[in-house]
Design an enzyme around this catalytic site. Structure first.
Site, PDB file in Angstrom:
ATOM      1  N   SER A 148       8.709   6.857  -0.659  1.00 52.67           N
ATOM      2  CA  SER A 148       8.233   8.248  -0.622  1.00 52.67           C
ATOM      3  C   SER A 148       9.383   9.134  -0.159  1.00 52.67           C
ATOM      4  O   SER A 148      10.276   8.665   0.553  1.00 52.67           O
ATOM      5  CB  SER A 148       7.066   8.354   0.369  1.00 52.67           C
ATOM      6  OG  SER A 148       6.747   9.715   0.603  1.00 52.67           O
ATOM      7  N   TYR A 163       3.462   6.696   9.027  1.00 50.57           N
ATOM      8  CA  TYR A 163       3.610   6.597   7.563  1.00 50.57           C
ATOM      9  C   TYR A 163       5.094   6.688   7.177  1.00 50.57           C
ATOM     10  O   TYR A 163       5.598   5.874   6.407  1.00 50.57           O
ATOM     11  CB  TYR A 163       2.817   7.727   6.897  1.00 50.57           C
ATOM     12  CG  TYR A 163       2.937   7.763   5.379  1.00 50.57           C
ATOM     13  CD1 TYR A 163       2.164   6.920   4.583  1.00 50.57           C
ATOM     14  CD2 TYR A 163       3.827   8.638   4.750  1.00 50.57           C
ATOM     15  CE1 TYR A 163       2.268   6.961   3.199  1.00 50.57           C
ATOM     16  CE2 TYR A 163       3.932   8.682   3.369  1.00 50.57           C
ATOM     17  CZ  TYR A 163       3.146   7.842   2.603  1.00 50.57           C
ATOM     18  OH  TYR A 163       3.255   7.877   1.223  1.00 50.57           O
TER      19      TYR A 163
HETATM   20  P1  NDP Z   1      -4.330   6.533  -3.526  1.00 48.19           P
HETATM   21  O1  NDP Z   1      -4.853   6.894  -2.186  1.00 48.19           O
HETATM   22  O2  NDP Z   1      -4.748   7.309  -4.713  1.00 48.19           O
HETATM   23  O3  NDP Z   1      -4.612   4.986  -3.811  1.00 48.19           O
HETATM   24  C1  NDP Z   1      -4.221   4.022  -2.879  1.00 48.19           C
HETATM   25  C2  NDP Z   1      -4.129   2.719  -3.619  1.00 48.19           C
HETATM   26  O4  NDP Z   1      -3.679   1.686  -2.723  1.00 48.19           O
HETATM   27  C3  NDP Z   1      -5.476   2.290  -4.171  1.00 48.19           C
HETATM   28  O5  NDP Z   1      -5.268   1.717  -5.421  1.00 48.19           O
HETATM   29  C4  NDP Z   1      -5.937   1.261  -3.146  1.00 48.19           C
HETATM   30  O6  NDP Z   1      -6.815   0.279  -3.670  1.00 48.19           O
HETATM   31  C5  NDP Z   1      -4.613   0.615  -2.795  1.00 48.19           C
HETATM   32  N1  NDP Z   1      -4.679  -0.056  -1.488  1.00 48.19           N
HETATM   33  C6  NDP Z   1      -4.778   0.522  -0.281  1.00 48.19           C
HETATM   34  N2  NDP Z   1      -4.822  -0.430   0.674  1.00 48.19           N
HETATM   35  C7  NDP Z   1      -4.760  -1.636   0.042  1.00 48.19           C
HETATM   36  C8  NDP Z   1      -4.761  -2.971   0.462  1.00 48.19           C
HETATM   37  N3  NDP Z   1      -4.829  -3.304   1.769  1.00 48.19           N
HETATM   38  N4  NDP Z   1      -4.661  -3.958  -0.458  1.00 48.19           N
HETATM   39  C9  NDP Z   1      -4.586  -3.644  -1.776  1.00 48.19           C
HETATM   40  N5  NDP Z   1      -4.579  -2.389  -2.251  1.00 48.19           N
HETATM   41  C10 NDP Z   1      -4.673  -1.386  -1.352  1.00 48.19           C
HETATM   42  O7  NDP Z   1      -2.745   6.506  -3.365  1.00 48.19           O
HETATM   43  P2  NDP Z   1      -1.603   7.129  -4.278  1.00 48.19           P
HETATM   44  O8  NDP Z   1      -1.766   6.734  -5.685  1.00 48.19           O
HETATM   45  O9  NDP Z   1      -1.455   8.553  -3.914  1.00 48.19           O
HETATM   46  O10 NDP Z   1      -0.345   6.375  -3.653  1.00 48.19           O
HETATM   47  C11 NDP Z   1       0.168   5.192  -4.219  1.00 48.19           C
HETATM   48  C12 NDP Z   1       1.473   4.876  -3.506  1.00 48.19           C
HETATM   49  O11 NDP Z   1       2.374   5.965  -3.661  1.00 48.19           O
HETATM   50  C13 NDP Z   1       1.324   4.670  -2.005  1.00 48.19           C
HETATM   51  O12 NDP Z   1       2.203   3.663  -1.574  1.00 48.19           O
HETATM   52  C14 NDP Z   1       1.737   6.004  -1.426  1.00 48.19           C
HETATM   53  O13 NDP Z   1       2.210   5.889  -0.093  1.00 48.19           O
HETATM   54  C15 NDP Z   1       2.837   6.400  -2.396  1.00 48.19           C
HETATM   55  N6  NDP Z   1       3.107   7.825  -2.433  1.00 48.19           N
HETATM   56  C16 NDP Z   1       2.126   8.731  -2.793  1.00 48.19           C
HETATM   57  C17 NDP Z   1       2.417  10.064  -2.841  1.00 48.19           C
HETATM   58  C18 NDP Z   1       1.407  11.092  -3.253  1.00 48.19           C
HETATM   59  O14 NDP Z   1       1.706  12.290  -3.155  1.00 48.19           O
HETATM   60  N7  NDP Z   1       0.248  10.735  -3.735  1.00 48.19           N
HETATM   61  C19 NDP Z   1       3.746  10.569  -2.496  1.00 48.19           C
HETATM   62  C20 NDP Z   1       4.707   9.539  -2.158  1.00 48.19           C
HETATM   63  C21 NDP Z   1       4.381   8.224  -2.130  1.00 48.19           C
HETATM   64  P3  NDP Z   1      -8.390   0.285  -3.261  1.00 48.19           P
HETATM   65  O15 NDP Z   1      -8.995   1.413  -4.041  1.00 48.19           O
HETATM   66  O16 NDP Z   1      -8.878  -1.041  -3.704  1.00 48.19           O
HETATM   67  O17 NDP Z   1      -8.442   0.492  -1.775  1.00 48.19           O
END
Ligand code: NDP
Length: 259
Positions: A148, A163
């Protein structure tokens, strides 16, 4: 081979953690679009199964949903076992699963620090360790980690030191592993997105428009991006198109960090 052919992943196997929604879902779609068989690895069954079925229907590839908690070693081992049983090998790992919360450090319970690290950092370690072993035993592969811009700058005004530290951990991990694992034909790179319109951000945009505007004011492009903007970069890093690149952190943020 044409230049565009270098982006193709026909018949390769790709695991996307958190491939059921948000950025991971868009990346899973991109990988399937260039021919990869995709394993969606996440916790929620309904959205996970739905993503796997839709990807297979829309892209004519094989897919699999495996219930996975990236923070739990046995669950990750099961994810790898199920993938190898179904597809025989693993070529691409996208360590996308991640969580965020806002806390002033002085108020943060140890449990919250550990929860964020267990998913964002330890989850990357566990998935990379067990998938990496399959790649080492096989023909190598490509690993894409979701970092990120929070790893390289302070977010404002929301406090999220846990984070940002967890994403900084991914950057250091990527550098070292890229160096350690090239001998096995494994490349390791990072994507560092800015504010992308997933559940994480949509909630703020809806409930706290003033905060959303503060974030937007920092961007050259002045708007949040849909998760689909990340997919082409993920395909690039997962494919031979990026064959001479390893250990890189690629920022994709609508010009936020240059301001
Ligand atoms: P969302 O909140 O939309 O989705 C989170 C995802 O992570 C879901 O698919 C969830 O699955 C999965 N997840 C969470 N915990 C676990 C776990 N313990 N085991 C398996 N899967 C898990 O997140 P984003 O799409 O926004 O973010 C995706 C990645 O991108 C993250 O790493 C985030 O930090 C990074 N990011 C996002 C940004 C943004 O602006 N959105 C900016 C920069 C980085 P489930 O539904 O099954 O819980």
């Amino acid at each position: 081979m044409s230049l565009l052919d270098k982006f193709r992943l026909d018949g390769q196997t790709a695991i996307v953690t958190g491939g059921n929604r948000g950025i991971g879902r868009a990346i899973a779609d991109g990988l399937a679009d260039v021919g990869a068989n995709v394993v969606v690895a996440n916790r929620d069954e309904e959205t996970g199964r739905d993503a796997a079925e839709t990807l297979a229907d829309e892209h004519d590839v094989e897919t699999l949903w495996v219930e996975t908690d990236v923070a739990k070693e046995e669950s990750v081992m099961n994810m790898v076992e199920a993938t190898v049983e179904e597809f025989g090998d693993i070529d691409v790992l996208v360590n996308n699963a991640g969580v965020v919360s806002n806390y002033e450090l002085q108020d943060m319970p140890l449990e919250e620090w550990e929860r964020i690290f267990s998913i964002n950092a330890t989850g990357v370690f566990l998935c990379t360790k067990y998938v990496g072993q399959v790649m080492i035993d096989g023909d190598g592969g490509n690993i894409v980690n979701m970092s990120s811009i929070s790893a390289i700058l302070a977010n404002y005004p929301q406090p999220q030191p846990h984070y940002n530290a967890s994403k900084g951990a991914i950057d250091g991990f990527t550098n070292q592993l890229a160096s350690d694992w090239w001998q096995y034909g494994i490349r390791v790179n990072n994507i560092s997105p800015g504010y992308i319109l997933t559940d994480m951000i949509a909630e703020v945009r809806e409930n706290d428009p003033e905060l959303a505007q503060i974030w937007k004011d920092d961007m050259v492009m002045d708007e949040f991006a849909d998760p689909e903007v990340i997919a082409p970069l993920a395909v690039y890093l997962a494919s031979d198109a990026s064959e001479y690149m390893t250990g890189e952190q690629i920022v994709i943020d609508g010009g936020l960090t240059i301001r």
